[in-house]
Design a protein around this motif. Structure first.
Motif, PDB file in Angstrom:
ATOM      1  N   VAL A 293       4.920  12.661  -2.416  1.00 21.58           N
ATOM      2  CA  VAL A 293       5.348  13.832  -3.178  1.00 21.58           C
ATOM      3  C   VAL A 293       6.809  14.103  -2.827  1.00 21.58           C
ATOM      4  N   LYS A 294       7.671  14.245  -3.824  1.00 23.57           N
ATOM      5  CA  LYS A 294       9.097  14.369  -3.569  1.00 23.57           C
ATOM      6  C   LYS A 294       9.476  15.790  -3.149  1.00 23.57           C
ATOM      7  N   PHE A 295      10.156  15.877  -2.028  1.00 24.90           N
ATOM      8  CA  PHE A 295      10.611  17.159  -1.504  1.00 24.90           C
ATOM      9  C   PHE A 295      11.634  17.805  -2.437  1.00 24.90           C
TER      10      PHE A 295
ATOM     11  N   MET B 299      10.975   9.872   5.392  1.00 27.22           N
ATOM     12  CA  MET B 299      12.193  10.370   4.756  1.00 27.22           C
ATOM     13  C   MET B 299      12.424   9.671   3.422  1.00 27.22           C
ATOM     14  N   VAL B 300      12.080   8.383   3.364  1.00 30.25           N
ATOM     15  CA  VAL B 300      12.238   7.620   2.129  1.00 30.25           C
ATOM     16  C   VAL B 300      11.140   7.964   1.129  1.00 30.25           C
ATOM     17  N   LEU B 301       9.906   7.978   1.592  1.00 34.91           N
ATOM     18  CA  LEU B 301       8.777   8.195   0.683  1.00 34.91           C
ATOM     19  C   LEU B 301       8.754   9.604   0.095  1.00 34.91           C
TER      20      LEU B 301
ATOM     21  N   HIS C 133       0.832  -1.210   0.000  1.00 31.00           N
ATOM     22  CA  HIS C 133       0.000   0.000   0.000  1.00 31.00           C
ATOM     23  C   HIS C 133       0.864   1.257   0.000  1.00 31.00           C
ATOM     24  N   LEU C 134       1.967   1.224   0.737  1.00 28.82           N
ATOM     25  CA  LEU C 134       2.808   2.411   0.882  1.00 28.82           C
ATOM     26  C   LEU C 134       3.851   2.547  -0.229  1.00 28.82           C
ATOM     27  N   PHE C 135       4.434   1.422  -0.644  1.00 36.22           N
ATOM     28  CA  PHE C 135       5.584   1.472  -1.540  1.00 36.22           C
ATOM     29  C   PHE C 135       5.317   0.922  -2.943  1.00 36.22           C
ATOM     30  N   GLY C 136       4.142   0.336  -3.153  1.00 34.99           N
ATOM     31  CA  GLY C 136       3.865  -0.276  -4.438  1.00 34.99           C
ATOM     32  C   GLY C 136       4.464  -1.669  -4.508  1.00 34.99           C
TER      33      GLY C 136
END
Length: 426
Positions: free
Chosen positions: A330-332, A301-303, A234-237
């Protein structure tokens, strides 16, 4: 369970642990002020205006109740200032977005069976924090070097597992507990003395496993792994996963889930089948349960590609405006490239010296301007005296620092190290 013991977030307490709205401090005397974390504006320290009363989980807390001039108290102003921030309850903050994504998974997969708690008071008893989750009496995590003590019987929780026993006794059989947790720790891009965890617990009755033909422990372990593999997807695909056998004092068997993500193996969480002694103490002798714990910062931090854990506490709009409710991953986009400034400090240590104590001194002086404290040299002379040299990296993520303010910070660190750590400067 807790990241404390890698049972979540691989942030120390290596392989050891980390209520319903029942106030663990029913007899706590409560009253006034609250000061926020320090930062530097120009050459002077800036502090957020003092608030008269802080309320957490229905409990009113005053600064004088948490930070005391008492040998049994080691909570500094900088830590008290984080109480009540509750980043995990902000829907447009990366931690709140991640928490809600996990909630979505459990609500969908388990038809809203899981009760959710995210505002339980972080002040807990020593019994709740350690004894109730079977942390050995001589374990290092109980020391004043690792844990923030309000007094000999009260601590700032080291992990959300501190609420597990009380919730079980309160009749909850499926629950998620999210909250801020506190631990004296090193200073670098992935460690911070306040971070956030989520714990999940599910209790089974004999009717659940008897029809399966499996023993209770095997049934719970199988269900646990299926649940958490689904959460990882669900979180990482679609990612490759593997299970690692490990040890935690509060579960048996115990596991860590790792995923292959961005070309490397990443520990996602720790988990296991709850020790029967914990259930026995909660009047659930005929039941079996599983529990897991994860660190929100570690995964966020990873996501979100957030490079420094201090950024989670930033109020800079260039950071906060990048995230929206419901937008996981969403990438920082970095908004500053301010250079670090390095300063070294060397001293002869005493027998009581610990690196955690030095980090507390640096944090009290520099706040979030301290990016890293690293031991770069040590030796013992012929007289048996040991010298340590530490390199401190100062950096603001929002502006350039002046030589004047960096020099003042370093001199203050030197003065405080001598007065508080019993060291002799070289």
């Amino acid at each position: 369970m807790a990241t404390s013991f890698s049972f979540a977030q691989a942030i120390r307490f290596a392989k050891t642990p980390p209520s319903h709205h029942v106030n663990p401090l029913r007899n706590f005397i409560l009253s006034v002020p609250f000061s926020s974390s320090s930062a530097l504006s120009s050459s002077k320290k800036w502090r957020q205006p003092v608030v008269s009363v802080l309320e957490l989980g229905g409990v009113k807390i005053a600064k004088d109740d948490v930070v005391r001039d008492d040998p049994t108290n080691n909570v500094p102003d900088t830590i008290f200032s984080k109480l009540g921030m509750q980043l995990h309850r902000r829907d447009q903050h990366p931690l709140g977005i991640l928490k809600n994504a996990i909630y979505e998974y459990f609500d969908t997969s388990y038809s809203n069976k899981f009760d959710k708690f995210d505002d339980l008071c972080p002040l807990v008893t020593v019994k709740q924090n350690f004894d109730d989750v079977l942390v050995p009496a001589d374990h290092v995590s109980r020391s004043y070097n690792d844990t923030y003590y309000v007094d000999t019987n009260t601590v700032l929780r080291c992990h959300t597992s501190a609420h597990q026993a009380e919730l079980l006794r309160g009749g909850h059989t499926h629950f998620l507990v999210t909250g801020d947790v506190y631990r004296r720790d090193s200073i670098d891009s992935t460690h911070y003395p306040v971070f956030h965890q989520m714990e999940g617990v599910r209790v089974f009755s004999p009717n659940d496993w008897e029809a399966s033909g499996m023993d209770a422990t095997s049934y719970a372990a199988k269900d646990l792994k299926e649940c958490l593999e689904g959460l990882a997807l669900h979180l990482f695909g679609s990612v490759e996963m593997r299970w690692i056998d490990t040890y935690f004092p509060f579960t048996n068997p115990s596991f860590e889930l790792e995923i292959f993500f961005q070309e490397k193996w990443l520990e996602v969480l720790g988990c296991g089948v709850t020790e029967q002694e914990i259930l026995k103490r909660s009047d659930k002798t005929d039941n079996v349960a599983w529990a897991f714990g994860l660190g929100l910062e570690r995964l966020a931090m990873v996501l979100f590609d957030i490079p420094d854990i201090r950024l989670f506490w930033s109020t800079d709009e260039r950071f906060t405006s990048q995230f929206s409710s419901g937008q996981l991953g969403v990438k920082f986009k970095p908004f500053s490239k301010y250079p670090p400034c390095y300063k070294d400090i060397s001293f002869w240590i005493s027998e009581s010296f610990t690196e955690n104590n030095l980090c507390e001194v640096v944090r009290e002086v520099a706040g979030d301007l301290a990016e890293e404290v690293k031991l770069i040299d040590n030796f013992t002379n012929k007289k048996g005296m040991t010298s340590h040299c530490y390199r401190i990296a100062y950096r603001s993520m929002e502006r350039s620092l002046t030589d004047e303010e960096i020099n003042k910070l370093q001199w203050d660190v030197r003065d405080q190290a001598v007065s508080k750590l019993n060291v002799v400067l070289r």
